[in-house]
Scaffold this active site. Structure first.
Site, PDB file in Angstrom:
ATOM      1  N   GLY A  91      -8.148  -7.387   4.301  1.00  0.00           N
ATOM      2  CA  GLY A  91      -9.018  -7.462   5.466  1.00  0.00           C
ATOM      3  C   GLY A  91      -8.452  -8.216   6.659  1.00  0.00           C
ATOM      4  O   GLY A  91      -9.127  -8.365   7.668  1.00  0.00           O
TER       5      GLY A  91
ATOM      6  N   HIS B  96     -15.481  -8.894   1.895  1.00  0.00           N
ATOM      7  CA  HIS B  96     -14.360  -9.760   2.253  1.00  0.00           C
ATOM      8  C   HIS B  96     -14.633 -11.192   1.868  1.00  0.00           C
ATOM      9  O   HIS B  96     -13.749 -11.915   1.415  1.00  0.00           O
ATOM     10  CB  HIS B  96     -14.084  -9.702   3.752  1.00  0.00           C
ATOM     11  CG  HIS B  96     -13.337  -8.472   4.129  1.00  0.00           C
ATOM     12  ND1 HIS B  96     -12.246  -8.062   3.404  1.00  0.00           N
ATOM     13  CD2 HIS B  96     -13.515  -7.578   5.104  1.00  0.00           C
ATOM     14  CE1 HIS B  96     -11.785  -6.962   3.936  1.00  0.00           C
ATOM     15  NE2 HIS B  96     -12.536  -6.632   4.968  1.00  0.00           N
TER      16      HIS B  96
ATOM     17  N   ARG C  99      -3.685   2.815   8.418  1.00  0.00           N
ATOM     18  CA  ARG C  99      -3.953   1.531   7.794  1.00  0.00           C
ATOM     19  C   ARG C  99      -2.704   0.658   7.704  1.00  0.00           C
ATOM     20  O   ARG C  99      -1.584   1.152   7.720  1.00  0.00           O
ATOM     21  CB  ARG C  99      -4.542   1.752   6.393  1.00  0.00           C
ATOM     22  CG  ARG C  99      -5.894   2.468   6.479  1.00  0.00           C
ATOM     23  CD  ARG C  99      -6.600   2.545   5.156  1.00  0.00           C
ATOM     24  NE  ARG C  99      -5.888   3.358   4.208  1.00  0.00           N
ATOM     25  CZ  ARG C  99      -6.097   3.309   2.893  1.00  0.00           C
ATOM     26  NH1 ARG C  99      -6.976   2.470   2.407  1.00  0.00           N
ATOM     27  NH2 ARG C  99      -5.433   4.095   2.095  1.00  0.00           N
TER      28      ARG C  99
ATOM     29  N   CYS D  37       9.567 -39.464  -9.754  1.00  0.00           N
ATOM     30  CA  CYS D  37       8.177 -39.930  -9.778  1.00  0.00           C
ATOM     31  C   CYS D  37       7.533 -39.914  -8.387  1.00  0.00           C
ATOM     32  O   CYS D  37       6.430 -40.388  -8.212  1.00  0.00           O
ATOM     33  CB  CYS D  37       8.071 -41.304 -10.418  1.00  0.00           C
ATOM     34  SG  CYS D  37       8.909 -42.587  -9.490  1.00  0.00           S
TER      35      CYS D  37
ATOM     36  N   ARG E  83      -3.496  -1.844  -6.202  1.00  0.00           N
ATOM     37  CA  ARG E  83      -2.618  -3.013  -6.084  1.00  0.00           C
ATOM     38  C   ARG E  83      -2.969  -3.987  -7.196  1.00  0.00           C
ATOM     39  O   ARG E  83      -4.061  -3.894  -7.757  1.00  0.00           O
ATOM     40  CB  ARG E  83      -2.786  -3.686  -4.710  1.00  0.00           C
ATOM     41  CG  ARG E  83      -4.202  -4.164  -4.451  1.00  0.00           C
ATOM     42  CD  ARG E  83      -4.337  -4.703  -3.040  1.00  0.00           C
ATOM     43  NE  ARG E  83      -5.743  -4.928  -2.711  1.00  0.00           N
ATOM     44  CZ  ARG E  83      -6.202  -5.088  -1.486  1.00  0.00           C
ATOM     45  NH1 ARG E  83      -5.406  -5.029  -0.462  1.00  0.00           N
ATOM     46  NH2 ARG E  83      -7.476  -5.306  -1.274  1.00  0.00           N
TER      47      ARG E  83
ATOM     48  N   SER F  47      14.876 -43.433 -11.953  1.00  0.00           N
ATOM     49  CA  SER F  47      13.716 -42.629 -11.591  1.00  0.00           C
ATOM     50  C   SER F  47      13.748 -42.431 -10.079  1.00  0.00           C
ATOM     51  O   SER F  47      13.772 -43.404  -9.316  1.00  0.00           O
ATOM     52  CB  SER F  47      12.425 -43.336 -12.008  1.00  0.00           C
ATOM     53  OG  SER F  47      11.326 -42.565 -11.607  1.00  0.00           O
TER      54      SER F  47
ATOM     55  N   LYS G 237       0.836  -1.204   0.000  1.00  0.00           N
ATOM     56  CA  LYS G 237       0.000   0.000   0.000  1.00  0.00           C
ATOM     57  C   LYS G 237       0.875   1.260   0.000  1.00  0.00           C
ATOM     58  O   LYS G 237       0.688   2.162  -0.820  1.00  0.00           O
ATOM     59  CB  LYS G 237      -0.919  -0.029   1.232  1.00  0.00           C
ATOM     60  CG  LYS G 237      -1.944   1.069   1.220  1.00  0.00           C
ATOM     61  CD  LYS G 237      -2.892   0.932   2.408  1.00  0.00           C
ATOM     62  CE  LYS G 237      -3.838  -0.222   2.250  1.00  0.00           C
ATOM     63  NZ  LYS G 237      -4.268  -0.823   3.500  1.00  0.00           N
TER      64      LYS G 237
HETATM   65  C1  PEP Z   1       8.524 -43.180  -4.206  1.00  0.00           C
HETATM   66  O1  PEP Z   1       8.955 -43.812  -3.270  1.00  0.00           O
HETATM   67  O2  PEP Z   1       8.756 -41.973  -4.371  1.00  0.00           O
HETATM   68  C2  PEP Z   1       7.635 -43.806  -5.196  1.00  0.00           C
HETATM   69  C3  PEP Z   1       7.232 -43.137  -6.252  1.00  0.00           C
HETATM   70  O3  PEP Z   1       7.202 -45.059  -4.932  1.00  0.00           O
HETATM   71  P1  PEP Z   1       6.021 -45.405  -3.918  1.00  0.00           P
HETATM   72  O4  PEP Z   1       5.380 -44.135  -3.503  1.00  0.00           O
HETATM   73  O5  PEP Z   1       5.114 -46.289  -4.663  1.00  0.00           O
HETATM   74  O6  PEP Z   1       6.764 -46.083  -2.822  1.00  0.00           O
END
Ligand code: PEP
Ligand code: MG
Length: 906
Positions: A107, A489, A98, A864, A371, A797, A27
């Site tokens: 708010g 709000h 303010r 993953c 803003r 992975s 502000k």
């Molecule tokens: C992990 O461990 O990150 C994974 C992807 O395998 P899971 O979650 O199935 O153990």
């Protein structure tokens, strides 16, 4: 030199500017900037955010002492510019105080207006303005606000209304009037007297009369409000650090309540709900700012088109609309022209949608704030893409304007059309925040929290929401209010949270004491089901099923733009053709993790799986595996088909075994029958499989290494499916992944089984297919010896779920017992199972990638674990040079955008 704590602005000059947000708060910095670009702003000054830290370190008295000289000088500067004097009886200057943090927290903190009044000064104000009604109304407001914010006058009981409002009701009843503006000047005088008596009664202290005492009380109250419950909760939700602190902005008051040539309003340069490029907002004649945002009076529209749309929704006739509910454009055309010109100027200056507050004092327009406006996920995407098309911003800026996590809102559910056709519209309110929600009625925020904890879905229903309701709003599926406009709000906060909200449904008669809603002759009780549509404003009786949203248009364009910059690929974690298809539609370019154990959850499959686990020897297992093979082969075909031509990483079985066996008598009897053995044998086998910590037990490649026939069967199913599809002209690209490798030889053994099963199958079928064999890296030892493992594994992975578990030594299943305390005490800043710990776990990821590539330079590396869909973790993966991230289908767009932003940040 003494540290500078106060920055002044006014009359086209300012000591600060827009890029000083960290020091002056959003502000303060923008008020300074507006001065510099010639927007009319009442003069004032900002006390820096650094003083907030000093306030908490040194305490109130010391901070007042440190500030006194600079503040007195800055007040004198305002006095000079306004040609009046703070606390003066003849020619009084009134101030507003303010809050303003670096990031906007609408708010959440406190504001005090009309500061500097007492019994004598108010008479001076009467003489100066010749408007006794205005002067006493301002005094009444000041005592009420100061009493609430600084002196802590609150209702003692949650069912009670505000103590000052109770007094107003009392006086109105005595005088036999219905509306506040029907009170006479004498009534207002009487109100002030009663307010002060109530303050004395409840706090034991007299209401302060000295202007500076009032000012210091207000400044300190704003600092205190940085640590109020709702501000703390909001910061937690938005990830705003407590160290930032708030600045305090003190400004000359301008008055929207000086009669019918005065007004106050809030406006947006574009629509914050749907992103439409249309100036819009709300205003009230003869009112002060808090009347608009507090949702006490339902305000009118700024533009004529907005007003017409509103009237259509509200069922108001054109005649009535153009009269009683006329837009500012019609009611004050000159002011409107100036307002429109300034809003355009501000949007062009900041190159983003602006959320602005203004006041008209006796025919003169003043800006009080601008803003970058909060917006829904939908509006965020549309505005970014529109600004790009309009040449206001470039591609990279457009991509950076979109918050990856907020894309989630676009994927929000809508009502199932069939269910909706049968539903009954109870009432219509304003479409305050889009989406569809269904749940049980609850009236109080604390009850909402308790119910939600019990797993119930709730709709929070309030007459009007105040920021105190934030915790309840956060856990509710949706919010419904009887009062308040689109800038109340409730609406602003709900949009910020991406939460469905309908506001201002005036036909609702809400009784907090009885916990009922009476509406159009119907009576609903707490716990009854209600459904709301935040996109149309409709409220329905009962429960209506919701379905996922459709995305296209700007969203698609944004995703294409992201792909232009992205280097990291985004794959998905999917175990069924259905999920694989959703992910494809969201642009996933492969599957990074197919958890084969998840393929056994349904129907007969679980029985065959159980038989395999419960078998006493290899022979029994082979028999069960023969039953499983055709299921698996079919499932793999479905997935390969959905991913036509894109790579699919199939992970070999990784189940904590005991989770899959029957623990109940009925299940055990079933299995005994299927397998032709006694229940006792099954029971013993189940018992023998139980483990202290199954997540660290007989799972991962430990299973394939002890029972190689499982790996053999899965290899046949994967490659068999690919060979069959090859005949149909569908390309499958299988990547076979060994889970939970910790030792090179664990991997080598499995690789041997896979390759010989493959050769056997290829010989049988007289055909072959390309495939690769790689491993998860999810055990610290695997990361530490990644160079050795890469001598055999063709890809890595990172399973950062297990890698986090094993690096921290926190059991994945049991972290809930201490995580909340760790977060509370800030031992951990975030849950490391959600946000990758870059310093620790991330170091292992980086090191393993480098070590692996030192042996195999083209080693494909991905992630993953759950982190693959979390923006900051995705960005880290980009920096480490991974080839891809893999996440659940609905997070694919989030990861794609985060990946593009990471590439831009480079
Ligand atoms: C992990 O461990 O990150 C994974 C992807 O395998 P899971 O979650 O199935 O153990
Ligand atoms: Mg794992």
């Amino acid at each position: 030199m003494e540290k500078k704590r106060v920055y002044t602005f006014g009359n086209g000059k300012a000591e600060g500017k827009a890029d000083m947000k960290n020091l002056l708060g959003g502000k303060g910095a923008n008020l300074a900037e507006m001065n510099l670009i010639g927007v009319p702003v009442p003069p004032g000054f900002t006390i820096t955010t650094e003083v907030c830290a000093e306030y908490y370190d040194l305490g109130q008295d010391k901070v007042v002492e440190l500030l006194t000289k600079e503040v007195e000088k800055a007040v004198a500067n305002i006095e000079g510019l306004m040609n009046s004097k703070f606390g003066d009886i003849e020619n009084p200057l009134l101030l507003s105080v303010r809050s303003g943090a670096r990031a906007s927290m609408p708010g959440m903190m406190d504001t005090i207006l009309n500061l500097g009044l007492n019994d004598e000064v108010v008479e001076g104000l009467v003489r100066k303005t010749g408007n006794a009604r205005f002067a006493w109304d301002s005094y009444r407001r000041f005592v009420q606000m100061y009493g609430d914010v600084v002196l802590g006058m609150k209702p003692t009981n949650k069912e009670d209304i505000d103590p000052f409002e109770a007094i107003i009701e009392e006086v109105k009843e005595e005088k036999g009037v219905a509306l506040d503006n029907q009170l006479t000047v004498d009534d207002l005088k009487d109100l002030v007297k009663r307010f002060k008596a109530a303050v004395k009664n409840q706090t034991g202290k007299d209401f302060p009369t000295c202007a500076y005492e009032q000012l210091w009380g207000a400044v300190c109250a704003v600092f205190n409000s940085w640590m109020n419950e709702r501000a703390i909760l909001y910061r937690k939700m938005e990830g705003i650090p407590a160290e930032w602190g708030t600045a305090v902005t003190v400004q000359a008051m301008v008055f929207g309540n000086m009669g019918d040539t005065s007004a106050t309003g809030v406006c947006f340069s574009r629509d914050a709900g749907n992103g439409e490029d249309l100036f819009n907002g709300e205003y009230l004649i003869n009112a002060q700012g808090e009347d608009v945002v507090a949702g006490i009076r339902t305000p009118m529209q700024i533009t004529k088109i907005g007003s017409q749309r509103w009237a259509e929704l509200a069922g108001v006739s054109e005649e009535k609309r153009a009269g009683e509910f006329a837009s500012l454009e019609e009611a004050m055309p000159e002011i409107y022209k100036e307002l429109d010109a300034i809003q355009t100027k501000l949007e062009n200056h900041y190159r983003d949608m602006q959320d602005m507050e203004f006041t008209v004092q006796d025919g003169k327009l003043w800006f009080l704030q601008t803003r970058n406006g909060k917006r829904t996920g939908f509006a965020m995407v549309k505005i970014a893409m529109d600004l790009l098309k309009q040449g206001m911003i470039d591609e990279k800026t457009a991509l950076n304007r979109v918050e990856p996590n907020k894309l989630d809102e676009l994927l929000h559910p809508v009502f199932d059309k069939k269910a909706l056709a049968k539903a009954n519209v109870l009432v219509k309110g304003l479409p305050a925040s889009p989406g569809a929600a269904t749940g049980q009625i609850v009236f109080f925020a604390d009850d909402a929290t308790v119910w939600a904890d019990e797993g119930r879905k709730v709709i929070l229903v309030r007459i009007e929401t105040s920021p105190e309701d934030l915790a309840g709003m956060a856990v509710a599926e949706g919010i419904l209010t009887a009062r308040g406009g689109m800038t109340s709000h409730a609406a602003v906060v709900a949009r910020g949270m991406g939460k469905c909200c309908v506001s201002g449904a005036g036909a609702l008669n809400i009784d907090y004491k009885k916990r009922t809603i009476e509406v159009n002759g119907k009576l609903l009780k707490e716990g009854d089901y209600l459904s709301i549509n935040g996109t149309t404003g409709e409220v329905y009786e009962g429960k209506i099923e919701t379905i996922a949203a459709e995305v296209s248009g700007d969203f698609d364009d944004l995703m294409k733009l992201a792909d232009k910059y992205t280097k990291l690929q985004v794959r998905t974690n999917a175990d069924t053709p259905h999920d694989a298809q959703i992910a494809r539609d969201f642009g996933a370019v492969g599957i990074g993790l197919c958890r084969t154990e998840h393929m056994f959850f349904e129907g007969e499959k679980i029985k065959a799986m159980r038989e395999m686990i419960l078998a006493e020897n290899a022979e029994g297992r082979k028999k069960a595996l023969a039953k499983i093979l055709p299921y698996q082969q079919e499932d793999f075909k479905g997935i390969f088909k959905a991913m036509n031509g894109f790579p699919v990483t199939v992970r070999l079985l990784d189940p904590p075994l005991h989770e899959f066996v029957p623990h109940d008598l009925k299940g055990q009897e079933d299995m005994a029958k299927t397998m032709g053995v006694s229940v006792e044998i099954i029971r013993q086998r189940v018992h023998s499989l139980s483990e202290q910590n199954p997540m660290l037990g007989h799972r991962g490649c430990r299973l394939g290494n002890t029972y190689p026939e499982i790996t053999e069967m899965q290899t046949r199913a994967i490659l068999g499916a690919a060979l069959e599809l090859k005949k149909e002209g569908i390309i499958a690209k299988p990547e076979i992944m060994v889970p939970l490798t910790g030792i090179l030889y664990e991997f080598k053994e499995q690789e041997g089984v896979i390759r010989s099963a493959a050769e056997k199958l290829f010989a049988e079928k007289g055909d072959r297919i390309d495939f690769s064999v790689g491993t998860m890296i999810e055990i610290p030892r695997a990361a530490l010896t990644a160079d050795r493992i890469a001598s055999s594994a063709e890809f890595f992975s990172f399973g950062t779920n297990d890698l986090t578990q094993l690096t921290f030594g926190y059991s994945r299943d049991d972290i809930a017992s201490f995580l909340p305390v760790y977060l509370e005490k800030k031992i951990l800043k975030v849950d490391p199972f959600q946000v990758l710990d870059q310093k620790g776990v991330g170091q292992l990821v980086r090191m393993a990638t480098e070590k692996g590539r030192s042996i195999r330079p083209d080693l494909k590396c991905g992630i993953c674990g759950e982190h693959g869909g979390e923006p900051s973790s995705v960005k880290f993966c980009h920096r480490v040079g991974l080839n891809y991230v893999s996440c659940s289908p609905f997070r694919v767009p989030i990861a794609r955008l985060a990946a593009a932003q990471a590439a831009i940040e480079e």
